[in-house]
Design an enzyme around this catalytic site. Sequence first.
Site, PDB file in Angstrom:
ATOM      1  N   HIS A 183       0.579  -1.015   0.133  1.00  0.00           N
ATOM      2  CA  HIS A 183       0.363   0.404  -0.184  1.00  0.00           C
ATOM      3  C   HIS A 183       0.759   1.561  -0.028  1.00  0.00           C
ATOM      4  O   HIS A 183       0.626   2.699   0.825  1.00  0.00           O
ATOM      5  CB  HIS A 183      -1.228  -0.098   1.144  1.00  0.00           C
ATOM      6  CG  HIS A 183      -2.015  -1.265   1.116  1.00  0.00           C
ATOM      7  ND1 HIS A 183      -2.841  -1.362   2.658  1.00  0.00           N
ATOM      8  CD2 HIS A 183      -2.550  -1.755  -0.034  1.00  0.00           C
ATOM      9  CE1 HIS A 183      -3.200  -2.978   2.703  1.00  0.00           C
ATOM     10  NE2 HIS A 183      -3.104  -2.696   1.057  1.00  0.00           N
ATOM     11  N   THR A 184       2.107   1.372  -0.590  1.00  0.00           N
ATOM     12  CA  THR A 184       3.215   2.482  -0.912  1.00  0.00           C
ATOM     13  C   THR A 184       2.186   3.617  -1.271  1.00  0.00           C
ATOM     14  O   THR A 184       1.587   3.392  -2.161  1.00  0.00           O
ATOM     15  CB  THR A 184       4.267   1.641  -1.497  1.00  0.00           C
ATOM     16  OG1 THR A 184       4.194   0.542  -1.282  1.00  0.00           O
ATOM     17  CG2 THR A 184       5.268   1.812  -0.666  1.00  0.00           C
TER      18      THR A 184
END
Length: 477
Positions: free
Chosen positions: A403-404
């Site tokens: 979920h960068t």
Amino acid sequence: MVGGGSAGCVAAAGFARAGASVMLLEAGPGSTAMLSDARRLPIGPSSLYVDPITTRVDGVRDVVGTRGRVLGGSGAVNGAYFVRAPLADFARWPQDRWSADVVAEGFRRIETDLDLGDRPGHGTDGPMPVSRAVVAPVAEAFRRAATAAGHRDLDDLNATDAGDGVGAVPSNVAGGRRVSAAEAFLAPVAGIVEVRGEAMVARVDVVAGRVVGVSGRDAHGEFAVGADRVILAAGTVRTAALLMHSGIGPRETLRAIGVDVVVDRPGVGVGVGDHPEVAVAYRPRRVAETWRTPLEVVLEAGLVELRCYSASFDRLIEGVPPGDPVIGVAAMVAEPLGSVVPLSADPFAAPRVDHPVADADRRALVDGVALARDLLGRPEMAEVVDHVTTAPDAPLSPGAALHTVGSARMGADDDPLAVVDSSCRVLGVSGLAVVDASMFPAVPTRGPHATVIMAAHRATEMLVAEAVRSAAVRRER
Ligand SMILES: Cc1cc2nc3c(=O)[nH]c(=O)nc-3n(C[C@H](O)[C@H](O)[C@H](O)COP(=O)(O)OP(=O)(O)OC[C@H]3O[C@@H](n4cnc5c(N)ncnc54)[C@H](O)[C@@H]3O)c2cc1C
């Protein structure tokens, strides 16, 4: 448009509808055929649709974190969880353009909620279909166990005031198909956007502080494309790398890879966030056969989200070795301590993501693991769970939830780490914008996909309005 992922498809469609001539350059295949089965993630070892990125956890442990590399991007290969970030998260976004009211309206406009469209705050005519279903036996049992343990049962995790509790995951799924931004946003304008697949951009070309185009490589060799506007939407990892290989980034980092400095922007590639995640495995009484999406039910519990995967990863992802199914425990109020590190002067080479896990996140994970163990041991789960297989004293070994966000973050002019302004324009280079998860100024406390789509939609509206204004000024001159 550089990158045809979740945000890139939204932005390309928005500009095309406004009458701009749009070319979209996508590093991966320019078609999403074969990727629509919402039950599975097409990210296994032999997938043709991923960009494997080395992620260094806590400075010592290297793991591979894949990102989507295909039209639709990570959103074409992901878990189809489409939960909105709570409005409180946006207090950390610039309030001139991202107030809670604006964001709530933005979420409404991107969706058609197939279940709850008639409720306030939900949309009935947006491009992205959203639906919920709980059919996996483990998901049903987990929901009952969490409710019996005193957690609120939520019938709408996307309600404006949802808060903590357990509920069915809103998914970007219709008729069993994962619907990516490529189908929802780009396909309706396919005839007016020139999509070039397998075209990897190496750098943005800047002359005298103004963008003039991009250059890169495709099957025919090297190419250069002129453009009066360039939108970077290559995802949090590759957008930061592209900026740096174009001379826009921290002076020292650019020097280390031998790139001349065009604009010294210390914030590029730093302050990167993700959700650290650990797994608590259990031996199932029988192998899962029935599920609709990899994550049908989650529990939001303060600092953590418990993610009840519908089946073991080898059933969800082709080519993964067999193993027990898990409950994922993710730290959602995560500190963005990470960075995107370019490893060489080669602009096509993948950078590394460094992902240190903060002590506070580690403590949240320890509590979350205890909660997961407690729920797995409850009578409501006994029909599905034989016993927990993760040892009670197993060392905590977090990975990243993929979920960068936040490698080119939004901020005010006087914020030394800001890379883009509140309209997503890159500070110091005219004609260049970043519209993807890179520009998030803070880590959202839910999975990012719904927020990426909303933010791309909102950013595109602002950029289009600005383009129209400057065209009018040019005409008057
Ligand atoms: C396996 C996986 C599962 C996930 N599951 C979920 C989930 O269920 N729910 C959720 O909320 N979030 C999930 N996420 C996260 C979510 O999908 C992403 O946050 C979101 O899709 C990011 O959108 P983006 O537009 O920023 O980047 P992306 O969608 O990754 O798009 C970037 C695009 O740019 C292209 N590109 C990169 N470099 C170049 C270049 N140099 N030239 C041209 N093109 C380039 C890439 O090929 C890609 O298509 C998941 C992510 C992954 C990887």
